[in-house]
Design a protein around this motif. Structure first.
Motif, PDB file in Angstrom:
ATOM      1  N   GLY A  69       0.934   2.325   3.202  1.00 43.84           N
ATOM      2  CA  GLY A  69       0.544   1.568   4.395  1.00 43.84           C
ATOM      3  C   GLY A  69      -0.455   0.468   4.124  1.00 43.84           C
ATOM      4  N   ARG A  70      -0.326  -0.205   2.964  1.00 47.16           N
ATOM      5  CA  ARG A  70      -1.333  -1.187   2.584  1.00 47.16           C
ATOM      6  C   ARG A  70      -0.785  -2.604   2.449  1.00 47.16           C
ATOM      7  NH1 ARG A  70      -4.774   1.189  -2.195  1.00 47.16           N
ATOM      8  NH2 ARG A  70      -6.231  -0.350  -1.434  1.00 47.16           N
ATOM      9  N   GLY A  71       0.425  -2.839   2.916  1.00 49.93           N
ATOM     10  CA  GLY A  71       1.017  -4.155   2.723  1.00 49.93           C
ATOM     11  C   GLY A  71       0.986  -5.049   3.938  1.00 49.93           C
ATOM     12  N   LYS A  72       0.299  -4.639   4.980  1.00 52.92           N
ATOM     13  CA  LYS A  72       0.321  -5.395   6.234  1.00 52.92           C
ATOM     14  C   LYS A  72      -0.495  -6.688   6.172  1.00 52.92           C
ATOM     15  CE  LYS A  72       2.288  -2.181   9.039  1.00 52.92           C
ATOM     16  NZ  LYS A  72       3.705  -2.162   8.864  1.00 52.92           N
ATOM     17  N   VAL A  73      -1.711  -6.588   5.623  1.00 50.33           N
ATOM     18  CA  VAL A  73      -2.609  -7.747   5.645  1.00 50.33           C
ATOM     19  C   VAL A  73      -2.795  -8.270   4.231  1.00 50.33           C
ATOM     20  CG1 VAL A  73      -4.889  -8.585   6.288  1.00 50.33           C
ATOM     21  CG2 VAL A  73      -3.857  -6.746   7.596  1.00 50.33           C
ATOM     22  N   LEU A  91      -3.589  -4.627  -4.293  1.00 48.54           N
ATOM     23  CA  LEU A  91      -3.447  -4.648  -2.830  1.00 48.54           C
ATOM     24  C   LEU A  91      -4.796  -4.776  -2.147  1.00 48.54           C
ATOM     25  CD1 LEU A  91      -0.606  -2.049  -2.310  1.00 48.54           C
ATOM     26  CD2 LEU A  91      -0.591  -4.415  -1.511  1.00 48.54           C
ATOM     27  N   GLU A  92      -5.797  -4.084  -2.684  1.00 53.25           N
ATOM     28  CA  GLU A  92      -7.152  -4.179  -2.123  1.00 53.25           C
ATOM     29  C   GLU A  92      -7.679  -5.605  -2.248  1.00 53.25           C
ATOM     30  OE1 GLU A  92     -11.541  -2.462  -3.207  1.00 53.25           O
ATOM     31  OE2 GLU A  92      -9.835  -1.134  -3.553  1.00 53.25           O
ATOM     32  N   ALA A  93      -7.438  -6.239  -3.401  1.00 51.82           N
ATOM     33  CA  ALA A  93      -7.881  -7.619  -3.615  1.00 51.82           C
ATOM     34  C   ALA A  93      -7.182  -8.573  -2.644  1.00 51.82           C
ATOM     35  CB  ALA A  93      -7.612  -8.043  -5.055  1.00 51.82           C
ATOM     36  N   LEU A  94      -5.877  -8.403  -2.458  1.00 52.29           N
ATOM     37  CA  LEU A  94      -5.122  -9.296  -1.575  1.00 52.29           C
ATOM     38  C   LEU A  94      -5.507  -9.118  -0.109  1.00 52.29           C
ATOM     39  CD1 LEU A  94      -1.511  -9.099  -3.087  1.00 52.29           C
ATOM     40  CD2 LEU A  94      -3.278 -10.803  -3.520  1.00 52.29           C
ATOM     41  N   ALA A  95      -5.842  -7.903   0.264  1.00 54.32           N
ATOM     42  CA  ALA A  95      -6.233  -7.644   1.655  1.00 54.32           C
ATOM     43  C   ALA A  95      -7.644  -8.138   1.935  1.00 54.32           C
ATOM     44  CB  ALA A  95      -6.132  -6.150   1.956  1.00 54.32           C
TER      45      ALA A  95
END
Length: 197
Positions: A69-73, A91-95
Motif C-alpha cells: 500500500g505504498r504506491g499511491k503518493v 518508495l519512502e524516498a519517492l513519497a
C-alpha cells in the motif's frame, strides 16, 4: 475455511518472496539519478527506476508497492538515490521527496547577471539572494578577490544540489569547483604579468 487459509498463506508467501527479492534494490553500489515526470503512474515511475539500475524488475516493484500500500503518493522530480536502498527505501524516498535534486548548468562566458538568473530559476530562490551570495565578503576574502563580487570565480560547469539548497550553497559550490581546478603555477605566471586570478 481451508481455501481462505490457503489463500492467506499464498498471499503471505508471495509477500515474503517480494520482500526478500526487493531488499537489495538494484544490488550494485553507488548512486543513480532518474526523473519521475509529473502525473507519472506507478508503472512509469518503476520503468524510470529500472532504466538507471535502481530496481531490477519494474513489475515486481509495482506489485511490492501495491501489496504494501505504498504506491499511491509519488512526488515528481529528479532524484539521486543509492542503488542499494531496496524497494521500501525507494518508495519512502519517492513519497517523501527524499533524494530530490536540482541541476543547473553555467556555460563558459556567463556574466554575473546571467549566473544569477540561471541559479535563481533552477533553484527557485530569489535573484537577490544569489546576487548577495556572489558578493559575500567572507568568500571574497578567502579567495583574495579584489573586486566587489565573485564574478569570474563562479566556475562554468553542471551542478547538482539537494532540493531546498540555498543560493549561498550554490555559490560556494561553484567557488569550490573553481578552487579545485585552479593550479598554483597559474597564479605565479599571472603575478609575472601583473594580473590577478
Amino acid at each position: 475455511m481451508r481455501s481462505r487459509t490457503g489463500r492467506a498463506l499464498a498471499v503471505a508467501a508471495f509477500a515474503a518472496l517480494v520482500t526478500i527479492t526487493a531488499c537489495g534494490g538494484g544490488g550494485s553500489p553507488g548512486l543513480a539519478r532518474t526523473t519521475i515526470p509529473h502525473r507519472a503512474s506507478l508503472r512509469q515511475a518503476a520503468e524510470s527506476l529500472s532504466r538507471v539500475g535502481l530496481i531490477r524488475s519494474p513489475q515486481l516493484f509495482v506489485v511490492y508497492a501495491r501489496v504494501f500500500g505504498r504506491g499511491k503518493v509519488i512526488r515528481a522530480g529528479t532524484y539521486e538515490l543509492r542503488k542499494d536502498l531496496g524497494y521500501g527505501g525507494i518508495l519512502e524516498a519517492l513519497a517523501g521527496g527524499k533524494g530530490l535534486v536540482r541541476t543547473f548548468t553555467i556555460p563558459e562566458g556567463f556574466s554575473l547577471p546571467q549566473v544569477v538568473r540561471t541559479v535563481s530559476a533552477k533553484l527557485a530562490v530569489p535573484p537577490e539572494s544569489v546576487d548577495a551570495a556572489a558578493r559575500d565578503t567572507a568568500l571574497r576574502r578567502r579567495l583574495d578577490v579584489p573586486a566587489a563580487s565573485l564574478d569570474g570565480y563562479l566556475f562554468p560547469d553542471t551542478y547538482t544540489l539537494p532540493e531546498g539548497a540555498s543560493a549561498r550553497e550554490a555559490v560556494a559550490l561553484m567557488v569550490r569547483r573553481f578552487e579545485s581546478v585552479w593550479r598554483p603555477q597559474w597564479t605565479a605566471r599571472l603575478d609575472t604579468i601583473g594580473l590577478t586570478r
